[in-house]
Scaffold this motif. Structure first.
Motif, mmCIF file in Angstrom:
data_model
loop_
_atom_site.group_PDB
_atom_site.id
_atom_site.type_symbol
_atom_site.label_atom_id
_atom_site.label_comp_id
_atom_site.label_asym_id
_atom_site.label_seq_id
_atom_site.Cartn_x
_atom_site.Cartn_y
_atom_site.Cartn_z
ATOM 1 N N TYR A 10 0.851 -1.185 0.000
ATOM 2 C CA TYR A 10 0.000 0.000 0.000
ATOM 3 C C TYR A 10 0.887 1.235 0.000
ATOM 4 O O TYR A 10 1.747 1.394 0.861
ATOM 5 C CB TYR A 10 -0.932 0.012 1.217
ATOM 6 C CG TYR A 10 -1.812 1.231 1.239
ATOM 7 C CD1 TYR A 10 -2.822 1.374 0.299
ATOM 8 C CD2 TYR A 10 -1.621 2.248 2.160
ATOM 9 C CE1 TYR A 10 -3.623 2.502 0.285
ATOM 10 C CE2 TYR A 10 -2.412 3.369 2.163
ATOM 11 C CZ TYR A 10 -3.412 3.493 1.222
ATOM 12 O OH TYR A 10 -4.214 4.604 1.200
ATOM 13 N N ASP A 11 0.689 2.108 -0.988
ATOM 14 C CA ASP A 11 1.526 3.301 -1.110
ATOM 15 C C ASP A 11 0.700 4.584 -1.275
ATOM 16 O O ASP A 11 1.177 5.551 -1.840
ATOM 17 C CB ASP A 11 2.513 3.143 -2.263
ATOM 18 C CG ASP A 11 1.835 3.072 -3.626
ATOM 19 O OD1 ASP A 11 0.587 3.139 -3.690
ATOM 20 O OD2 ASP A 11 2.553 2.956 -4.632
ATOM 21 N N TYR A 12 -0.529 4.574 -0.797
ATOM 22 C CA TYR A 12 -1.444 5.708 -0.852
ATOM 23 C C TYR A 12 -2.021 5.971 -2.236
ATOM 24 O O TYR A 12 -2.966 6.716 -2.365
ATOM 25 C CB TYR A 12 -0.813 7.008 -0.314
ATOM 26 C CG TYR A 12 -0.344 6.887 1.107
ATOM 27 C CD1 TYR A 12 -1.242 6.960 2.159
ATOM 28 C CD2 TYR A 12 0.994 6.663 1.391
ATOM 29 C CE1 TYR A 12 -0.823 6.824 3.470
ATOM 30 C CE2 TYR A 12 1.431 6.533 2.702
ATOM 31 C CZ TYR A 12 0.518 6.613 3.728
ATOM 32 O OH TYR A 12 0.948 6.479 5.016
ATOM 33 N N SER A 13 -1.460 5.358 -3.291
ATOM 34 C CA SER A 13 -2.004 5.576 -4.626
ATOM 35 C C SER A 13 -2.843 4.390 -5.090
ATOM 36 O O SER A 13 -3.598 4.507 -6.037
ATOM 37 C CB SER A 13 -0.875 5.822 -5.633
ATOM 38 O OG SER A 13 -0.119 4.644 -5.827
ATOM 39 N N ASN A 14 -2.702 3.239 -4.425
ATOM 40 C CA ASN A 14 -3.481 2.068 -4.814
ATOM 41 C C ASN A 14 -4.602 1.823 -3.814
ATOM 42 O O ASN A 14 -4.703 2.475 -2.778
ATOM 43 C CB ASN A 14 -2.572 0.839 -4.951
ATOM 44 C CG ASN A 14 -1.784 0.535 -3.695
ATOM 45 O OD1 ASN A 14 -1.712 1.347 -2.783
ATOM 46 N ND2 ASN A 14 -1.187 -0.629 -3.636
ATOM 47 N N SER A 15 -5.444 0.860 -4.121
ATOM 48 C CA SER A 15 -6.612 0.573 -3.301
ATOM 49 C C SER A 15 -6.231 -0.177 -2.029
ATOM 50 O O SER A 15 -5.390 -1.067 -2.053
ATOM 51 C CB SER A 15 -7.587 -0.288 -4.121
ATOM 52 O OG SER A 15 -8.584 -0.822 -3.300
ATOM 53 N N THR A 16 -6.885 0.160 -0.941
ATOM 54 C CA THR A 16 -6.653 -0.592 0.294
ATOM 55 C C THR A 16 -7.239 -1.993 0.187
ATOM 56 O O THR A 16 -6.774 -2.901 0.856
ATOM 57 C CB THR A 16 -7.279 0.124 1.506
ATOM 58 O OG1 THR A 16 -8.672 0.321 1.264
ATOM 59 C CG2 THR A 16 -6.598 1.454 1.767
ATOM 60 N N SER A 21 0.240 -5.618 1.885
ATOM 61 C CA SER A 21 1.311 -5.278 2.809
ATOM 62 C C SER A 21 1.300 -3.785 3.084
ATOM 63 O O SER A 21 0.772 -3.005 2.296
ATOM 64 C CB SER A 21 2.661 -5.711 2.243
ATOM 65 O OG SER A 21 2.942 -5.024 1.048
ATOM 66 N N ALA A 22 1.902 -3.434 4.225
ATOM 67 C CA ALA A 22 1.948 -2.024 4.611
ATOM 68 C C ALA A 22 3.239 -1.744 5.354
ATOM 69 O O ALA A 22 3.718 -2.582 6.130
ATOM 70 C CB ALA A 22 0.766 -1.685 5.510
ATOM 71 N N ALA A 56 0.543 -15.868 -12.063
ATOM 72 C CA ALA A 56 -0.697 -15.083 -12.163
ATOM 73 C C ALA A 56 -1.284 -14.796 -10.784
ATOM 74 O O ALA A 56 -1.255 -15.651 -9.890
ATOM 75 C CB ALA A 56 -1.714 -15.838 -13.011
ATOM 76 N N LEU A 57 -1.804 -13.588 -10.632
ATOM 77 C CA LEU A 57 -2.510 -13.241 -9.400
ATOM 78 C C LEU A 57 -3.768 -14.082 -9.279
ATOM 79 O O LEU A 57 -4.445 -14.345 -10.273
ATOM 80 C CB LEU A 57 -2.910 -11.762 -9.415
ATOM 81 C CG LEU A 57 -1.888 -10.760 -8.935
ATOM 82 C CD1 LEU A 57 -2.383 -9.348 -9.233
ATOM 83 C CD2 LEU A 57 -1.609 -10.919 -7.469
ATOM 84 N N PRO A 58 -4.112 -14.495 -8.066
ATOM 85 C CA PRO A 58 -5.360 -15.248 -7.887
ATOM 86 C C PRO A 58 -6.566 -14.331 -8.072
ATOM 87 O O PRO A 58 -6.455 -13.117 -7.889
ATOM 88 C CB PRO A 58 -5.255 -15.753 -6.448
ATOM 89 C CG PRO A 58 -4.338 -14.801 -5.774
ATOM 90 C CD PRO A 58 -3.376 -14.323 -6.828
ATOM 91 N N PRO A 59 -7.722 -14.911 -8.413
ATOM 92 C CA PRO A 59 -8.922 -14.085 -8.615
ATOM 93 C C PRO A 59 -9.319 -13.310 -7.360
ATOM 94 O O PRO A 59 -9.749 -12.178 -7.441
ATOM 95 C CB PRO A 59 -10.012 -15.075 -9.000
ATOM 96 C CG PRO A 59 -9.336 -16.368 -9.250
ATOM 97 C CD PRO A 59 -7.962 -16.306 -8.683
ATOM 98 N N SER A 60 -9.170 -13.925 -6.201
ATOM 99 C CA SER A 60 -9.504 -13.259 -4.947
ATOM 100 C C SER A 60 -8.268 -13.246 -4.055
ATOM 101 O O SER A 60 -7.788 -14.298 -3.640
ATOM 102 C CB SER A 60 -10.654 -13.973 -4.238
ATOM 103 O OG SER A 60 -10.825 -13.420 -2.947
ATOM 104 N N LEU A 61 -7.765 -12.062 -3.757
ATOM 105 C CA LEU A 61 -6.559 -11.955 -2.944
ATOM 106 C C LEU A 61 -6.794 -12.386 -1.497
ATOM 107 O O LEU A 61 -5.890 -12.852 -0.829
ATOM 108 C CB LEU A 61 -6.026 -10.529 -2.976
ATOM 109 C CG LEU A 61 -5.559 -10.010 -4.325
ATOM 110 C CD1 LEU A 61 -5.105 -8.558 -4.202
ATOM 111 C CD2 LEU A 61 -4.441 -10.863 -4.881
ATOM 112 N N GLU A 62 -8.000 -12.238 -1.004
ATOM 113 C CA GLU A 62 -8.287 -12.548 0.397
ATOM 114 C C GLU A 62 -8.649 -14.010 0.640
ATOM 115 O O GLU A 62 -8.536 -14.495 1.751
ATOM 116 C CB GLU A 62 -9.421 -11.643 0.909
ATOM 117 C CG GLU A 62 -9.035 -10.186 0.962
ATOM 118 C CD GLU A 62 -7.810 -9.924 1.830
ATOM 119 O OE1 GLU A 62 -7.691 -10.517 2.916
ATOM 120 O OE2 GLU A 62 -6.958 -9.126 1.405
#
Length: 121
Positions: A10-16, A21-22, A56-62
């Motif tokens: 998270y860098d303030y420009s992307n979605s929470t 990571s933070a 590849a990124l998974p469809p659901s990150l959570e």
């Protein structure tokens, strides 16, 4: 075994909602004085990343059944290096347990990090 961690800082420009990571510390005066811009010597990041077998990124990150949970520190003053300590948590019908990993993470395309423990059920 080859695993891919999908770390989205998270860098303030992307979605929470899609960040995994933070930064837990702010850049220090030493980091600003000795580091190249953006290297943040001494910064600590906490993460809970999805882990996959492919790139590849998974469809659901959570809802990923394999997660990497831990922290990393930027430990390079003039190069982008880090040191990791984390646990890979397996929570599926095929695999259940943990792998504990720790070590240097040099800025290279392929990274090997030591397995220092774990559990199995």
């Amino acid at each position: 075994m080859r695993l891919y961690l999908h770390d989205i800082l998270y860098d303030y420009s992307n979605s929470t909602s899609n960040s995994t990571s933070a930064a837990a510390t702010k850049p220090t005066a030493l980091s600003a004085a000795v580091s190249n811009p953006g290297f943040f010597f001494g910064r600590m990041v906490v993460f809970n990343d999805p882990v996959t077998e492919g790139r590849a990124l998974p469809p659901s990150l959570e809802e990923t059944v394999v997660r990497a949970q831990g922290l990393y520190l930027y430990d390079g003053k003039v190069v982008f290096d880090a040191w990791f300590a984390f646990t890979v948590v397996f929570n599926s019908t095929a695999h259940h347990g943990t792998l504990n990993l720790m070590g240097a993470d040099p800025n290279t395309e392929m990274r090997d990090i030591s397995v220092v423990g774990g559990t199995a059920v």
